[in-house]
Write a protein that holds these residues in place. Sequence first.
Motif, PDB file in Angstrom:
ATOM      1  N   THR A 364      20.908 -28.793  -1.651  1.00  0.00           N
ATOM      2  CA  THR A 364      19.848 -27.844  -1.304  1.00  0.00           C
ATOM      3  C   THR A 364      20.203 -27.115  -0.019  1.00  0.00           C
ATOM      4  O   THR A 364      20.969 -27.609   0.809  1.00  0.00           O
ATOM      5  N   VAL A 365      19.621 -25.929   0.136  1.00  0.00           N
ATOM      6  CA  VAL A 365      19.763 -25.189   1.388  1.00  0.00           C
ATOM      7  C   VAL A 365      18.577 -24.237   1.513  1.00  0.00           C
ATOM      8  O   VAL A 365      18.031 -23.766   0.508  1.00  0.00           O
ATOM      9  N   GLY A 366      18.166 -23.973   2.742  1.00  0.00           N
ATOM     10  CA  GLY A 366      17.112 -22.991   2.972  1.00  0.00           C
ATOM     11  C   GLY A 366      15.769 -23.401   2.401  1.00  0.00           C
ATOM     12  O   GLY A 366      15.399 -24.577   2.379  1.00  0.00           O
ATOM     13  N   MET A 367      15.030 -22.415   1.887  1.00  0.00           N
ATOM     14  CA  MET A 367      13.648 -22.610   1.472  1.00  0.00           C
ATOM     15  C   MET A 367      13.510 -22.887  -0.023  1.00  0.00           C
ATOM     16  O   MET A 367      14.273 -22.384  -0.836  1.00  0.00           O
ATOM     17  N   THR A 368      12.505 -23.679  -0.357  1.00  0.00           N
ATOM     18  CA  THR A 368      12.052 -23.787  -1.740  1.00  0.00           C
ATOM     19  C   THR A 368      11.106 -22.619  -2.021  1.00  0.00           C
ATOM     20  O   THR A 368      10.730 -21.866  -1.111  1.00  0.00           O
ATOM     21  N   PHE A 412      16.954 -10.633  -0.452  1.00  0.00           N
ATOM     22  CA  PHE A 412      17.786 -11.530   0.341  1.00  0.00           C
ATOM     23  C   PHE A 412      17.615 -12.966  -0.167  1.00  0.00           C
ATOM     24  O   PHE A 412      16.498 -13.401  -0.474  1.00  0.00           O
ATOM     25  N   VAL A 413      18.717 -13.720  -0.225  1.00  0.00           N
ATOM     26  CA  VAL A 413      18.670 -15.118  -0.658  1.00  0.00           C
ATOM     27  C   VAL A 413      18.055 -15.956   0.461  1.00  0.00           C
ATOM     28  O   VAL A 413      18.537 -15.939   1.599  1.00  0.00           O
ATOM     29  N   LEU A 414      17.003 -16.693   0.131  1.00  0.00           N
ATOM     30  CA  LEU A 414      16.290 -17.519   1.111  1.00  0.00           C
ATOM     31  C   LEU A 414      16.624 -18.994   0.990  1.00  0.00           C
ATOM     32  O   LEU A 414      16.467 -19.752   1.960  1.00  0.00           O
ATOM     33  N   GLY A 415      17.041 -19.425  -0.189  1.00  0.00           N
ATOM     34  CA  GLY A 415      17.319 -20.846  -0.379  1.00  0.00           C
ATOM     35  C   GLY A 415      17.783 -21.126  -1.787  1.00  0.00           C
ATOM     36  O   GLY A 415      17.832 -20.237  -2.645  1.00  0.00           O
ATOM     37  N   ALA A 416      18.131 -22.399  -2.037  1.00  0.00           N
ATOM     38  CA  ALA A 416      18.597 -22.793  -3.365  1.00  0.00           C
ATOM     39  C   ALA A 416      18.466 -24.293  -3.533  1.00  0.00           C
ATOM     40  O   ALA A 416      18.515 -25.053  -2.558  1.00  0.00           O
ATOM     41  N   GLN A 417      18.316 -24.709  -4.789  1.00  0.00           N
ATOM     42  CA  GLN A 417      18.273 -26.121  -5.149  1.00  0.00           C
ATOM     43  C   GLN A 417      19.191 -26.317  -6.363  1.00  0.00           C
ATOM     44  O   GLN A 417      19.052 -25.610  -7.365  1.00  0.00           O
ATOM     45  N   VAL A 418      20.104 -27.248  -6.248  1.00  0.00           N
ATOM     46  CA  VAL A 418      21.079 -27.503  -7.309  1.00  0.00           C
ATOM     47  C   VAL A 418      21.026 -28.973  -7.685  1.00  0.00           C
ATOM     48  O   VAL A 418      21.074 -29.849  -6.818  1.00  0.00           O
ATOM     49  N   VAL A 419      20.902 -29.252  -8.982  1.00  0.00           N
ATOM     50  CA  VAL A 419      21.014 -30.620  -9.499  1.00  0.00           C
ATOM     51  C   VAL A 419      22.096 -30.572 -10.559  1.00  0.00           C
ATOM     52  O   VAL A 419      21.895 -30.020 -11.645  1.00  0.00           O
ATOM     53  N   ALA A 420      23.272 -31.123 -10.227  1.00  0.00           N
ATOM     54  CA  ALA A 420      24.422 -30.956 -11.112  1.00  0.00           C
ATOM     55  C   ALA A 420      25.577 -31.807 -10.619  1.00  0.00           C
ATOM     56  O   ALA A 420      25.594 -32.226  -9.455  1.00  0.00           O
ATOM     57  N   PRO A 421      26.574 -32.041 -11.475  1.00  0.00           N
ATOM     58  CA  PRO A 421      27.820 -32.620 -10.962  1.00  0.00           C
ATOM     59  C   PRO A 421      28.386 -31.686  -9.895  1.00  0.00           C
ATOM     60  O   PRO A 421      28.323 -30.460 -10.041  1.00  0.00           O
ATOM     61  N   GLU A 422      28.904 -32.260  -8.819  1.00  0.00           N
ATOM     62  CA  GLU A 422      29.499 -31.472  -7.734  1.00  0.00           C
ATOM     63  C   GLU A 422      28.502 -30.522  -7.071  1.00  0.00           C
ATOM     64  O   GLU A 422      28.879 -29.496  -6.504  1.00  0.00           O
ATOM     65  N   ALA A 423      27.224 -30.868  -7.107  1.00  0.00           N
ATOM     66  CA  ALA A 423      26.229 -30.032  -6.417  1.00  0.00           C
ATOM     67  C   ALA A 423      26.538 -29.915  -4.935  1.00  0.00           C
ATOM     68  O   ALA A 423      26.255 -28.890  -4.312  1.00  0.00           O
ATOM     69  N   SER A 424      27.132 -30.954  -4.360  1.00  0.00           N
ATOM     70  CA  SER A 424      27.490 -30.931  -2.937  1.00  0.00           C
ATOM     71  C   SER A 424      28.528 -29.860  -2.646  1.00  0.00           C
ATOM     72  O   SER A 424      28.630 -29.368  -1.513  1.00  0.00           O
ATOM     73  N   GLU A 425      29.334 -29.493  -3.641  1.00  0.00           N
ATOM     74  CA  GLU A 425      30.306 -28.417  -3.489  1.00  0.00           C
ATOM     75  C   GLU A 425      29.674 -27.066  -3.833  1.00  0.00           C
ATOM     76  O   GLU A 425      29.896 -26.065  -3.142  1.00  0.00           O
ATOM     77  N   LEU A 426      28.889 -27.016  -4.895  1.00  0.00           N
ATOM     78  CA  LEU A 426      28.291 -25.765  -5.342  1.00  0.00           C
ATOM     79  C   LEU A 426      27.357 -25.165  -4.296  1.00  0.00           C
ATOM     80  O   LEU A 426      27.230 -23.945  -4.190  1.00  0.00           O
ATOM     81  N   ILE A 427      26.703 -26.022  -3.505  1.00  0.00           N
ATOM     82  CA  ILE A 427      25.710 -25.514  -2.560  1.00  0.00           C
ATOM     83  C   ILE A 427      26.354 -24.725  -1.426  1.00  0.00           C
ATOM     84  O   ILE A 427      25.679 -23.926  -0.760  1.00  0.00           O
TER      85      ILE A 427
END
Length: 474
Positions: A364-368, A412-427
């Motif tokens: 995750t990063v930034g805002m929900t 403008f991109v404010l945030g993101a949430q990723v649930v996936a293999p390699e989410a730590s890289e994708l974020i």
Amino acid sequence: MVVGDVTTGTDVLVIGAGPGGYVAAIRAGQLDLDVTLVEKDAYGGTCLNYGCIPSKAMISATDVAHDAGHAEEMGIYADPAVDLQGMVEWKDGVVDQLTGGVEKLCKANGVNLVEGRAEFAGEHKARIVHGGEGQGSETIEFEHAIVSTGSKPIQVPGFEFDGEHVLSSRQALALDAVPQSMVVVGGGYIGMELSTVYQKLGCDVTVVEMLDDILPGYEEDVTRVVRERAEDLGVDFFFGQAAQDWEEAGDGITVRTENEDGDVEEFGAETCLVAVGRRPVTDTLELDAVGLEPNENGFLETDHEARTDVDHVFAVGDVAGEPMLAHKASAEGEVAAEVIAGEPSALDHQAIPAAVFTDPEIGTVGMTEAEAEEAGFDPLVGEFPLRANGRALTHGEEDGFVRVVADADSEFVLGAQVVAPEASELIAELALAVEMGAQLEDVAATVHTHPTLSEAVREACANALGEAVHTLNR
């Protein structure tokens, strides 16, 4: 013979050689400051020695064994044998390589390394207590100090760590045999990561948590994917349960919990892991001597330059408050060193990503969406499911998603949430988008390699714009 007290001086005194402290020391050395780094335990701190690195090594190793033993759908049939002691020895080798590297890097950048425990003895003075009988102490006078003493596990009353019946996360990462069963007290990120590790190794894991779900602070649809995968692996969950006490029972223990109605539950297991969070380490510093006082939660409050209420004292990492993340500590360490050297530097907390190394991972990063709305934005949300991503399916993964939150007016991109293999890289790509003020089109118009998981990031941004090709647009 007792060695007497000697006095030396330094431009920058760094207390604690974790990912915040050693990075601060190296950066200060690069900026031609005279730096002294004091560490009482091991270079690299909890992260490299007992937390981040060893846990991820164990996660990677257990995933290899588990995936090989559960790949019949791919036409692969295997029954891997796991030697936990050998796995731990390999993990320790990884740790030794990294901690040895930290020490070499510090020396190569001119950092003076001192072993011992530091405590303040005045506004510009610290006393270093050396371990061992007759080792004495020394006094270091400093112009600036950077406190990086980290954190330690919170102890639940009645569940003191003994390394046999009640384990800390550090002890759980050093076992020489897989327990037949384990009760895990706490469903936070440490509890969930280690629950998954031991369940995959063949341990029967039960998680008891005071709250109503795992991973507090994350959205329900994010935690649901992780919880359901853990349940598929065989982990049992009991929510609304507060750990009360335990007792030995046969070859194991019985853990008693109580819900808000006063009902008592009993859970039998071979051992118990307590992972209910961490608290900052400030009690050994004699902070009064330098004019500092922790806040009500035990943290040293800092500004965007990592400076405390005392102008010449900085604090970085876990001791400086949430989020308690190693990469946040390192970023703060760099900022503190640069500010001390007179460089313009500040930390953008909005762009600090977080990751949980569960199965699947969370990034995750930034805002929900809810946080963006609360902050006054009109949120524009794009989402892409993993089941529509070719590379995810070739991994045998279809649970999870990439979600991007933007401002509807500016895009403008404010945030993101990723649930996936390699989410730590994708974020990382989405953290860059937040940090640089990228718009949805900047990411959506960037050609991503095919077939990759990262295509899901592009598609989520395109979905927010109503332009996704491989999923229905909102």
